[in-house]
Scaffold this active site. Structure first.
Site, PDB file in Angstrom:
ATOM      1  N   ALA A   1      -8.884  -0.175   4.351  1.00 51.30           N
ATOM      2  CA  ALA A   1     -10.286  -0.727   5.244  1.00 51.30           C
ATOM      3  C   ALA A   1     -11.341  -0.975   4.101  1.00 51.30           C
ATOM      4  O   ALA A   1     -12.296  -1.876   4.157  1.00 51.30           O
ATOM      5  CB  ALA A   1     -10.510  -0.074   6.306  1.00 51.30           C
TER       6      ALA A   1
ATOM      7  N   CYS B   1      -9.632   5.041  -9.483  1.00 51.28           N
ATOM      8  CA  CYS B   1      -8.486   6.230  -9.277  1.00 51.28           C
ATOM      9  C   CYS B   1      -8.282   6.799 -10.477  1.00 51.28           C
ATOM     10  O   CYS B   1      -7.794   7.929 -10.565  1.00 51.28           O
ATOM     11  CB  CYS B   1      -7.650   5.737  -8.442  1.00 51.28           C
ATOM     12  SG  CYS B   1      -7.820   5.241  -6.836  1.00 51.28           S
TER      13      CYS B   1
END
Length: 336
Positions: free
Chosen positions: A200, A325
């Site tokens: 999301a 990341c």
């Protein structure tokens, strides 16, 4: 100082309309969906309505959507779930060299567990060669995992062609679609996709909520043990507010998708035209192939990436030199 945020592939600002939709399920309707009393059952009903809404955007069945905590969990759940459920069919799995670390690191882990892995190379624009994929498939191959669009350079992969191959060969096909959901209308059944990850916070929804499309009939060994939530596919109390927020964010994304994509592509093309004229020592990665409309990737000669990022940040401009990341890793991007 005005702050200019240019890192929406890492995360997006949550839309105020999404916050408004979520708030009642944090402050008032906070019941546990597994409870039998009315407060809990109201939460359960809202989850299933959100599941229905999300499934309708993908043109899939409600029970084919599993809620997770993020894209990384969805990728882990899909890949580990398939190989552990179907290991009797083979021990060979295929991915590409430019996947997100939440895919690549899973494949490296599975190598230690005895699986044989083929890492497909890509061309100078980051695109998989279909013929190389075909030649890499063996009778022991059980899974192919290819991202829909690269999070660093924005390159779109030939997903429909890959899906046709995996369908013909009866091989499971997982797609990390985290970067495209909310930007493109994706229908996994039409593309031959068996499992598809999404998150999301990439389309102005909340962090901490994601999802996995799992085609009916596909078995996944349970990834998190405990309760029987998500039809016994993922244990843990559901993130009710997050699920509702994700459905609302996707609704907003679909309403404005075509306009947003057009505007973003025009801005990207304008930026690239101007910067090439201003700084000759710049190369635009994957410039001449289909890319995500709001993504540009630059190679700047003679400049160290981290230093440039820090200097831009001091000027109030936020950009990245690779995947969020992997931001603590100072090595060169594995994609470039």
């Amino acid at each position: 100082m005005k702050y200019i945020y240019l890192d929406n592939n890492a995360t997006t600002k949550i839309d105020n309309r999404v916050i408004d939709k979520m708030l009642p399920y944090i402050t008032e309707n906070y019941g546990n969906p597994s409870a039998i009393y009315s407060l809990g059952q109201k939460a359960k009903k809202e989850i299933e309505e959100a599941r229905y809404d999300i499934a309708s955007y993908f043109n899939v069945n409600n029970d084919e959507i599993v809620f997770t905590s993020c894209g990384s969990e969805s990728n882990n759940m899909a890949i580990k779930g398939i190989v552990n459920s179907y290991r009797d069919r083979g021990n060979h799995i295929i991915t590409t060299e430019i996947e997100h670390h939440s895919v690549l690191d899973v494949f490296k882990f599975l190598e230690k567990e005895g699986f044989e892995v083929t890492y497909l190379p890509v061309d100078k624009n980051g695109i998989v060669n279909i013929d190389v994929l075909k030649s890499s498939i063996r009778k022991e191959t059980i899974l192919v995992s290819v991202m829909y669009a690269n999070n660093e350079i924005g390159t779109i992969q030939p997903i429909k062609e890959i899906g046709k191959i995996t369908t013909e060969k009866n091989i499971f096909f997982h797609v990390d679609a985290v970067q495209v959901i909310g930007k493109y209308r994706i229908f996994p059944k039409e593309l031959g996709i068996d499992l598809m990850s999404f998150s999301a916070h990439k389309f102005h929804g909340p962090k901490g909520i994601g999802g996995l499309y799992v085609k009916r009939g596909v078995k996944l060994e349970k990834y998190i043990h405990g309760g029987k939530q998500e039809k016994n596919r993922r244990a843990g109390t559901e993130n009710v507010a997050g699920i509702i927020g994700m459905a609302k964010a996707l609704e907003i994304a679909y309403e404005n998708m075509d306009i947003n994509n057009k505007e973003e592509q025009e801005l990207r093309d304008y930026f690239e035209e101007k910067i090439l004229k201003a700084i000759p020592e710049i190369y635009i990665n994957a410039k001449n192939v289909e890319r995500l409309p709001g993504t540009t990737s630059l190679t700047i000669k003679y400049v160290e990436g981290e230093s440039l990022l820090l200097n831009l940040d001091m000027k109030g401009i936020a950009v990245s030199s690779g995947s969020a990341c992997a931001s603590s890793d100072l090595n060169a991007s594995h994609v470039l």
